[in-house]
Design a protein around this motif. Structure first.
Motif, PDB file in Angstrom:
ATOM      1  N   UNK A   1       0.844  -1.179   0.000  1.00 36.35           N
ATOM      2  CA  UNK A   1       0.000   0.000   0.000  1.00 36.35           C
ATOM      3  C   UNK A   1       0.891   1.246   0.000  1.00 36.35           C
ATOM      4  N   UNK A   2       0.478   2.310  -0.678  1.00 34.84           N
ATOM      5  CA  UNK A   2       1.345   3.507  -0.755  1.00 34.84           C
ATOM      6  C   UNK A   2       1.749   4.018   0.620  1.00 34.84           C
ATOM      7  N   UNK A   3       0.832   3.980   1.576  1.00 31.17           N
ATOM      8  CA  UNK A   3       1.163   4.521   2.896  1.00 31.17           C
ATOM      9  C   UNK A   3       2.090   3.612   3.686  1.00 31.17           C
ATOM     10  N   UNK A   4       2.338   2.383   3.178  1.00 34.38           N
ATOM     11  CA  UNK A   4       3.218   1.458   3.892  1.00 34.38           C
ATOM     12  C   UNK A   4       4.485   1.150   3.114  1.00 34.38           C
ATOM     13  N   UNK A   5       4.775   1.893   2.095  1.00 35.91           N
ATOM     14  CA  UNK A   5       5.988   1.658   1.310  1.00 35.91           C
ATOM     15  C   UNK A   5       7.237   1.886   2.156  1.00 35.91           C
ATOM     16  N   UNK A   6       7.197   2.890   3.051  1.00 39.37           N
ATOM     17  CA  UNK A   6       8.362   3.166   3.902  1.00 39.37           C
ATOM     18  C   UNK A   6       8.652   1.978   4.822  1.00 39.37           C
ATOM     19  N   UNK A   7       7.618   1.294   5.307  1.00 35.66           N
ATOM     20  CA  UNK A   7       7.828   0.128   6.158  1.00 35.66           C
ATOM     21  C   UNK A   7       8.526  -0.988   5.387  1.00 35.66           C
ATOM     22  N   UNK A   8       8.121  -1.205   4.141  1.00 34.43           N
ATOM     23  CA  UNK A   8       8.765  -2.235   3.323  1.00 34.43           C
ATOM     24  C   UNK A   8      10.228  -1.903   3.085  1.00 34.43           C
ATOM     25  N   UNK A   9      10.523  -0.645   2.825  1.00 34.52           N
ATOM     26  CA  UNK A   9      11.910  -0.236   2.604  1.00 34.52           C
ATOM     27  C   UNK A   9      12.745  -0.412   3.867  1.00 34.52           C
ATOM     28  N   UNK A  10      12.152  -0.160   5.031  1.00 36.28           N
ATOM     29  CA  UNK A  10      12.876  -0.354   6.290  1.00 36.28           C
ATOM     30  C   UNK A  10      13.213  -1.828   6.498  1.00 36.28           C
ATOM     31  N   UNK A  11      12.293  -2.717   6.135  1.00 35.83           N
ATOM     32  CA  UNK A  11      12.557  -4.158   6.261  1.00 35.83           C
ATOM     33  C   UNK A  11      13.686  -4.565   5.327  1.00 35.83           C
ATOM     34  N   UNK A  12      13.676  -4.059   4.086  1.00 37.01           N
ATOM     35  CA  UNK A  12      14.754  -4.378   3.144  1.00 37.01           C
ATOM     36  C   UNK A  12      16.098  -3.876   3.662  1.00 37.01           C
ATOM     37  N   UNK A  13      16.106  -2.695   4.265  1.00 35.49           N
ATOM     38  CA  UNK A  13      17.364  -2.159   4.805  1.00 35.49           C
ATOM     39  C   UNK A  13      17.896  -3.044   5.921  1.00 35.49           C
ATOM     40  N   UNK A  14      17.029  -3.549   6.778  1.00 35.17           N
ATOM     41  CA  UNK A  14      17.475  -4.440   7.862  1.00 35.17           C
ATOM     42  C   UNK A  14      18.053  -5.732   7.297  1.00 35.17           C
ATOM     43  N   UNK A  15      17.421  -6.270   6.261  1.00 34.78           N
ATOM     44  CA  UNK A  15      17.932  -7.498   5.656  1.00 34.78           C
ATOM     45  C   UNK A  15      19.268  -7.268   4.973  1.00 34.78           C
ATOM     46  N   UNK A  16      19.437  -6.114   4.336  1.00 33.56           N
ATOM     47  CA  UNK A  16      20.736  -5.819   3.712  1.00 33.56           C
ATOM     48  C   UNK A  16      21.845  -5.743   4.746  1.00 33.56           C
ATOM     49  N   UNK A  17      21.510  -5.308   5.969  1.00 30.40           N
ATOM     50  CA  UNK A  17      22.512  -5.247   7.034  1.00 30.40           C
ATOM     51  C   UNK A  17      22.750  -6.605   7.676  1.00 30.40           C
ATOM     52  N   UNK A  18      22.021  -7.633   7.208  1.00 31.70           N
ATOM     53  CA  UNK A  18      22.210  -8.967   7.761  1.00 31.70           C
ATOM     54  C   UNK A  18      21.394  -9.229   9.006  1.00 31.70           C
ATOM     55  N   UNK A  19      20.467  -8.350   9.354  1.00 29.95           N
ATOM     56  CA  UNK A  19      19.649  -8.548  10.546  1.00 29.95           C
ATOM     57  C   UNK A  19      18.541  -9.571  10.269  1.00 29.95           C
ATOM     58  N   UNK A  20      18.103 -10.188  11.329  1.00 30.02           N
ATOM     59  CA  UNK A  20      17.011 -11.164  11.232  1.00 30.02           C
ATOM     60  C   UNK A  20      15.673 -10.452  11.426  1.00 30.02           C
TER      61      UNK A  20
END
Length: 793
Positions: free
Chosen positions: A352-371
């Motif tokens: 959803x457009x209003x939740x795009x920032x949440x998805x990007x935050x999850x991707x950033x955590x995964x790129x850092x190797x976080x679970x």
């Protein structure tokens, strides 16, 4: 332009770069110290070997600083400028030295350091050898191109470092085999050559340069996790060291005269060929094993891909920036996008457009190797519909542990959420119903308690609490600390297993209208009627049990007053009856011995009615005493055979027209009974048999001995008693529906009183009847104590 993150050296490569830079810096500094203090061991390692010139030492120091600044880490611009400056100086020194050799110049830079204190015995005093100068030029070029992130710069830096390594390795080989041609140029410059520690330092610098560029072909091949990299790492040390060691060993034997030099070369060549062939053979076997492993891995990947394709959950593979790379059929069904529409798009397409920032935050955590734990989210389909999904995301790492992508598994939980909402509504409705039920129970005008399937107290309304007492140290068998003191109507303690609630819960009995006494703190023992039953769910599962206590104190008071009134009325009736009886006796005497026939008839009627009234009054008094539990017995050991025979003789009038027969089966011990009341019991049963039996039919009284008591049965034959009437026979004032009121006299208290008298003796009474057949009343009386012990013995 390559991705900077992909070109950055790993932590182990960075350590190697630092070690190489530190080694070069240390060798250069130690050599300069040797020139300063005149220590040959620091300058030439040993007498007779070429010395490292001061300018070469300076080049090594500067090259070490440059390699540390440019290759060890992401450094600020100031350090980067320092590294480039040092690399430029190294390059300039090498070019100037080569120019002096080519054009026969002498620019005087070779004697800048230590000119007044050191003698340079050579044709070119203080000048580095040509091969060392060429190494400086190549290493300088490699350092300057180290930070340029292009493919061409990478190749240029790599080949410059490899050429410099070849020159240094050639010089090192010359020292191993004692061949001066390798580390110097005797025909042209017989007075100079690359020093041993200079060659080692140059090799270290070249290794550091290769490790600083992990994207270069050489180092990438060496560190690759594939079969080529594995074999190269395993066999490269042998390929480099084995020929050197073998050649040196055979050369040592030739120097000692063990065999000619040509033989040593032939032996070295043959053994080297044999060893290299063996390593080639081993490498081929290793390659086969690796190919098999790779084939199994490919099959596993293919199977995994098949599983992902067949999965009912949407399986989506993306790159680190969120670009969709894989899209299985379940994802197509869930979101509505076909493969061609989804591949290459960004993952926020599904958010959803209003939740795009949440998805990007999850991707950033995964790129850092976080679970990232499994979570629920709201996604968007192709037609813009919002759906509830459960998301499982994880990083995809390669063999080296580097994050290369992201795996996302989405499951449609819309139906589950709807079911959860329905269950939540059901629970809320259940809570409301339970609250209402608790309110109803709390406000009941009766005392009520509710226990679960294990007997633990669940609910107890205010009225029930009035009958409860708290027992902290001695809970009941079910673990409850609220105690209800149950007693029988006679005031005796009621055993645990006979309590109505226990009977309902553990034995499944439906207990209704049981009279008992419960203790109240404010009123003492209170008479109550107890109803108890099991509580079961719709599917029959036992949930617990409920008991309701109804205070019958007011009813008992009315009953007491009624019994008192009956007693008073019965007592008051005795006086006029006695007057009537006396008057009838006086009339009989006045009439003389031969009264008029009609007068005698009337007198007999009066006498009969008086006896009948007396029996009715006695019955009313007995019924009153039984209900008030005030019946008294004068019990003593009684011989049943003799007592029953006497009773039968006295009952001739009651059983007129019927043949009486007494049957005593076996030896019957004496019973503990009140003889007068026993006569009343048997007489009532005989009267009942005569009234309802077949006219002129037999009446049999049978006696036998049972365990602990004697059994007496009174049997008559006639129309029988309907089965529906049997449960009502021993009730007060009850008459059989089909009995003719005028033909059967009495008020319906005979069997009621009989039952009360039998139970007062400690026995029991029952009836059996078959329509048109026999009707048998059976009662028991306990044996006298002495005879009971004799029977038991």
């Amino acid at each position: 332009m390559r991705d900077a993150e992909a070109m950055a050296p790993s932590s182990s490569a960075r350590r190697g770069v630092v070690i190489a830079a530190a080694g070069s810096f240390a060798v250069g500094c130690v050599t300069l110290l040797g020139w300063w203090i005149g220590a040959t061991a620091l300058v030439a390692i040993a007498d007779g070997l070429p010395r490292m010139m001061p300018n070469t030492a300076v080049a090594l120091v500067l090259a070490g600083v440059s390699l540390w600044a440019l290759g060890a880490r992401e450094c600020p611009a100031r350090l980067r400028r320092l590294g480039h400056a040092c690399a430029a100086v190294v390059l300039a020194l090498g070019l100037v030295v080569l120019a002096q050799y080519i054009f026969a110049w002498d620019l005087g830079i070779d004697r800048v350091l230590f000119a007044g204190s050191v003698d340079f015995p050579s044709k070119f005093p203080g000048r580095p050898p040509p091969n060392a100068a060429l190494c400086c030029v190549l290493i300088g070029f490699s350092l300057l191109s180290l930070r340029v992130k292009t493919r061409r710069a990478c190749l240029f830096s790599e080949w410059s470092a490899l050429l410099a390594a070849a020159l240094a390795l050639t010089a090192l080989t010359g020292y191993v085999f004692g061949v001066g041609y390798f580390y110097g140029l005797p025909p042209l410059f017989p007075f100079t050559g690359m020093a041993l520690h200079a060659a080692i330092a140059f090799l270290a610098l070249c290794a550091g340069l290769l490790m600083a560029r992990p994207d270069c072909t050489t180092f990438a091949t060496l560190t690759a996790s594939r079969s080529g990299g594995i074999l190269l790492r395993r066999f490269l040390p042998y390929v480099v060291l084995v020929p050197l060691v073998i050649g040196r060993l055979f050369l040592f034997g030739a120097d000692r005269g063990a065999y000619p030099i040509t033989a040593s070369l032939s032996l070295a060549s043959a053994i080297t060929t044999l060893l290299l062939g063996a390593m080639l053979w081993v490498s081929a076997a290793r390659m086969n094993l690796l190919d098999e492993a790779r084939q199994r891995a490919e099959e596993a990947r293919a199977f995994l891909a098949t599983v992902a394709q067949a999965s009912d959950d949407a399986v989506i593979g993306t790159s680190l920036d969120g670009t969709i790379l894989t899209w299985n059929p379940a994802a197509e069904r869930l979101y509505g996008y076909c493969v061609c529409e989804a591949i290459g798009k960004k993952l926020p397409l599904l958010c959803l457009p209003e939740r795009a920032a949440e998805a990007e935050a999850v991707l950033a955590r995964l790129r850092r190797g976080e679970r990232v734990e499994r979570f629920e989210a709201v996604s968007r389909t192709k037609d813009g519909k919002s759906i509830d999904i459960e998301v499982t995301v994880s990083s995809i790492v390669d063999a080296s542990g580097r994050v290369t992508g992201i795996s996302t598994i989405c499951r449609d939980i819309g139906r589950r959420k709807a079911m959860e909402a329905e269950v939540s509504r059901a629970h809320e409705a259940e809570r409301r119903i339970r609250s209402q039920l608790e309110a109803v129970i709390e406000q009941l005008p009766e005392a009520a308690i509710l226990v679960d399937a294990k007997g633990r107290l669940i609910s107890c309304n205010k009225l029930a609490l009035q009958y409860a007492s708290s027992v902290e140290d001695d809970p009941d068998r079910w673990g409850n600390r609220l105690y209800f003191e149950h007693r029988t109507p006679a005031g005796e303690p009621l055993v645990w297993d006979e309590r109505p609630l226990i009977r309902a819960l553990e034995r499944g009995e439906a207990v209704t209208g049981v009279e008992a006494l419960l203790r109240r703190a404010d009123r003492g023992l209170v008479p109550v009627l107890v109803n108890a039953a099991q509580v079961r769910s719709n599917d029959g599962e036992l949930q617990g049990a409920v008991a309701v206590f109804h205070d019958i104190s007011a009813f008992k008071e009315l009953e007491r007053q009624r019994q008192e009134w009956i007693g008073v009325i019965a007592h008051d009736l005795r006086q006029p009856i006695q007057v009537i009886a006396t008057a009838s006796q006086l009339l009989g005497r006045a009439a003389g011995e031969r009264p008029v026939a009609d007068c005698r008839k009337q007198l007999d009627r009066i006498t009969s009615s008086i006896e009948r009234l007396r029996r009715m009054i006695d019955d009313l008094l007995d019924a009153s005493r039984i209900e008030a539990r005030q019946l008294t017995l004068d019990r003593s050991p009684v011989n049943l055979r003799a007592q029953l025979g006497e009773i039968l003789e006295k009952s001739a009038d009651v059983t007129a027209g019927h043949a009486l027969r007494l049957e005593v089966r076996g030896d019957v011990p004496a019973v503990l009974a009140d003889p007068g009341r026993l006569e009343q019991i048997v007489t009532n049963l005989l009267s009942n048999a005569a009234k309802y039996g077949r006219p002129e039919g037999d009446i049999v009284v049978a006696v036998d001995a049972g365990p602990g008591s004697a059994h007496v049965a009174v049997t008559n034959w006639g129309g029988g008693i309907p089965e529906a009437s049997l449960p009502h026979l021993f009730k007060r004032f009850w008459r059989a529906p089909d009995a003719a009121p005028r033909s059967v006299r009495g008020v319906g208290l005979g069997l009621y009183i009989t039952k009360g008298l039998v139970e007062a003796h400690g026995g029991s009474i029952s009836v059996e009847s078959s329509p048109g057949g026999a009707t048998t009343f059976r009662f028991s009386l306990p044996f006298a104590p002495d005879t009971a012990r004799a029977v038991g013995a």
